[in-house]
Design a protein around this motif. Structure first.
Motif, mmCIF file in Angstrom:
data_model
loop_
_atom_site.group_PDB
_atom_site.id
_atom_site.type_symbol
_atom_site.label_atom_id
_atom_site.label_comp_id
_atom_site.label_asym_id
_atom_site.label_seq_id
_atom_site.Cartn_x
_atom_site.Cartn_y
_atom_site.Cartn_z
ATOM 1 N N LYS A 1 31.464 21.891 49.774
ATOM 2 C CA LYS A 1 31.086 21.949 48.349
ATOM 3 C C LYS A 1 29.820 21.013 48.118
ATOM 4 N N ALA A 2 29.418 20.154 48.996
ATOM 5 C CA ALA A 2 28.256 19.290 48.915
ATOM 6 C C ALA A 2 27.026 19.992 49.042
ATOM 7 N N ILE A 3 27.022 21.452 49.773
ATOM 8 C CA ILE A 3 25.897 22.128 50.046
ATOM 9 C C ILE A 3 25.961 23.548 49.539
ATOM 10 N N SER A 4 27.208 24.053 49.188
ATOM 11 C CA SER A 4 27.244 25.338 48.736
ATOM 12 C C SER A 4 27.120 25.385 47.187
ATOM 13 N N THR A 5 26.741 26.558 46.669
ATOM 14 C CA THR A 5 26.411 26.881 45.481
ATOM 15 C C THR A 5 27.487 27.470 44.680
ATOM 16 N N ILE A 6 27.484 27.488 43.226
ATOM 17 C CA ILE A 6 28.507 28.190 42.548
ATOM 18 C C ILE A 6 28.505 29.530 42.505
ATOM 19 N N GLY A 7 27.429 30.194 42.819
ATOM 20 C CA GLY A 7 26.959 31.616 42.879
ATOM 21 C C GLY A 7 27.495 32.040 43.996
ATOM 22 N N GLY A 8 27.464 31.272 45.202
ATOM 23 C CA GLY A 8 28.115 31.689 46.491
ATOM 24 C C GLY A 8 29.576 31.475 46.475
ATOM 25 N N ASN A 9 30.062 30.543 46.131
ATOM 26 C CA ASN A 9 31.540 30.723 45.754
ATOM 27 C C ASN A 9 32.142 31.706 44.954
ATOM 28 N N LEU A 10 31.332 32.132 43.947
ATOM 29 C CA LEU A 10 31.786 33.477 43.053
ATOM 30 C C LEU A 10 31.638 34.640 43.828
ATOM 31 N N ALA A 11 30.667 34.678 44.731
ATOM 32 C CA ALA A 11 30.600 35.888 45.255
ATOM 33 C C ALA A 11 31.716 36.167 46.555
ATOM 34 N N THR A 12 32.209 35.191 47.021
ATOM 35 C CA THR A 12 33.457 35.154 48.041
ATOM 36 C C THR A 12 34.663 34.958 47.338
ATOM 37 N N ASN A 13 34.735 34.489 46.094
ATOM 38 C CA ASN A 13 35.930 33.748 45.683
ATOM 39 C C ASN A 13 36.346 32.697 46.319
ATOM 40 N N ALA A 14 35.792 31.666 46.797
ATOM 41 C CA ALA A 14 35.838 30.653 47.645
ATOM 42 C C ALA A 14 37.125 29.996 47.370
ATOM 43 N N GLY A 15 37.688 29.328 48.453
ATOM 44 C CA GLY A 15 38.947 28.455 48.156
ATOM 45 C C GLY A 15 38.873 26.966 48.440
ATOM 46 N N GLY A 16 39.505 26.261 49.331
ATOM 47 C CA GLY A 16 39.452 24.938 49.562
ATOM 48 C C GLY A 16 40.840 24.245 49.640
ATOM 49 N N MET A 17 40.704 22.932 49.897
ATOM 50 C CA MET A 17 42.034 22.223 50.145
ATOM 51 C C MET A 17 42.828 22.304 48.872
#
Length: 456
Positions: free
Chosen positions: A138-154
């Motif tokens: 999250k310190a280096i990834s973008t919201i757009g990239g997170n949207l593209a992959t439906n990113a998750g996390g802890m």
């Protein structure tokens, strides 16, 4: 092919002066994401968009020349979805990085796709709010990239993935038309849910140019438990027991290889004799009480060492051990990060399979991930300069995916299919499901220019 490449590059340079890169060396940095095994072609041009109008112009120009378009954020993806295709236009949205609005009473933020996820969260915290999706990058990834992959996390198990926090999107279709999906209201059942459809589509349906996301009040308190177990089975048994009585924000698992790597990088002193390390973080008004319950369950579940703290600074230090895993493994060699998911109760069988696969192929595999939802990241470490080592790493990666599928799991939990995992699609999806997906794609992008060959 050369004529088409030259034509689209010239047309873009004329339409978007100062926004287009065509120098071969300068374009090299835009050719691939962080997945080294996924193929990467040579783009015709890179467009560094600064506005929605730039995106519209890019898509219309590319469409006129039948050139594929690969949309890109910060390039932190792990499945090759943002890798260039020969003769394509790489559309970089990194410069579209404004937080357009922060509605504190309404608990929403409207942001451009180039905003870093961590920056949005930091801005929200200035107002007593936070943005729950917390991918390790999250310190280096973008919201757009997170949207593209439906990113998750802890925090996925308690708070959900990116799609669970998106209220509305503005996106540009392949032909340059602009669509807006969903109002920022809490409830909306008008028509089909296009917002959910776009999130996770890996740049194949439209180019998202802004997003309205939901924020939450910052937790009143946090408490953290760290427990070492002789075996992964005991750790997972404890995870299942915790789930029946508590609702932690994060439940993370690390194997011995990961602990050793983290110790080597940070000197944290994690127990390398343990078979598995469990990190549990609870939040909210009853966080300390809930964490105390989790600690007791770990102790009675066979943990050899249990630490429990309600100090947020100390708790963050423990959670940092988990965030450090991937950088620590990267220090050991080239990494090939997998992203598979199974039912939580099947995690021990998957972990045992990964251990066998590492031995069979003679490779080092460090496994960590989200124990509460069954999403693991087995990471193969190898020497990229050694062709035999690279081949063995690729074979191990294939076997890990096969092992997850054999347990009824998924080939990707949060990183996406990209180009890396398209060959596994038929093993998980039926032909009718694939037909529906490609049919939807054709409605959004009849010319097939948006990230062709990726996702599904």
């Amino acid at each position: 092919m050369t004529e088409v490449v030259d034509d689209v590059a010239a047309a873009l340079a004329a339409a978007l002066p100062g926004r287009v890169v065509t120098d071969r060396d300068a374009m090299e940095a835009y050719r691939r994401d962080q997945c080294l095994l996924a193929p990467a072609g040579r783009p015709a041009a890179v467009v560094r968009a600064r506005s929605t109008d730039d995106v519209i112009t890019t898509l219309r120009t590319a469409g006129d020349h039948h050139a594929p378009v690969v949309t890109r954020g910060a390039g932190t993806g792990l499945a090759g979805a943002a890798n260039a295709i020969d003769g394509c236009v790489v559309l970089s949205l990194a410069a579209m990085d404004r937080i357009l609005a922060l509605d504190v009473p309404g608990r929403t933020a409207t942001v451009e796709p180039g905003v870093l996820t961590g920056d949005l969260d930091a801005r929200a915290r200035e107002h007593g709010l936070w943005y729950p999706p917390d991918p390790g990058s999250k310190a280096i990834s973008t919201i757009g990239g997170n949207l593209a992959t439906n990113a998750g996390g802890m925090c996925c198990a308690k708070y959900g993935v990116t799609a669970d926090h998106v209220a509305a999107l503005t996106a540009v279709l392949a032909d340059g038309r602009v669509i807006r999906t969903g109002p920022p209201t809490r409830k909306n059942v008008t028509g089909l849910d296009l917002t959910r459809l776009l999130v996770g589509s890996e740049g194949t349906l439209a180019v998202i140019v802004d997003a309205t996301v939901r924020l939450r009040p910052f937790p009143a308190a946090t408490a953290t438990v760290v427990a070492s177990f002789p075996t992964p089975q005991q750790a997972v048994d404890t995870v299942l027991r915790i789930a029946s009585v508590a609702d932690p924000a994060a439940v993370e698992l690390m194997d011995r290889t990961c602990m050793r790597a983290v110790n080597r990088l940070t000197r944290m002193g994690l127990d390398e004799s343990a078979g598995a390390l469990l990190l549990v973080q609870c939040d909210g008004p009853s966080a300390d009480q809930e964490a105390a319950t989790c600690a007791r369950l770990a102790e009675t579940g066979g943990a050899t060492e249990v630490l429990h703290t309600a100090d947020p600074t100390e708790g963050e230090m423990f959670m940092q051990a988990r965030r450090t895993v991937y950088p620590a493994l990267e220090r050991l060699g080239t990494t090939l990060l997998d992203d598979v998911g199974v039912a939580v109760q099947d995690l021990p069988r998957l972990l045992a399979a990964i251990e066998r696969i590492a031995a069979d192929h003679g490779v080092l595999i460090g496994t960590f991930g989200h124990a509460a939802d069954g999403n693991l990241h087995p990471t193969v470490v190898y020497d990229a300069t050694d062709r035999d080592a690279a081949d063995r790493a690729g074979a191990a990666f294939d076997d890990i995916v096969a092992a997850a599928l054999a347990l009824g799991g998924t080939i990707t939990g949060e990183h996406g299919v990209g180009s890396l995992k398209t060959r596994y699609l038929d093993a998980q999806l039926g032909p009718t499901e694939r037909e529906l997906m490609t049919g939807i794609r054709a409605v959004f992008d009849p010319g097939g220019i948006l990230n062709p060959g990726r996702g599904y």
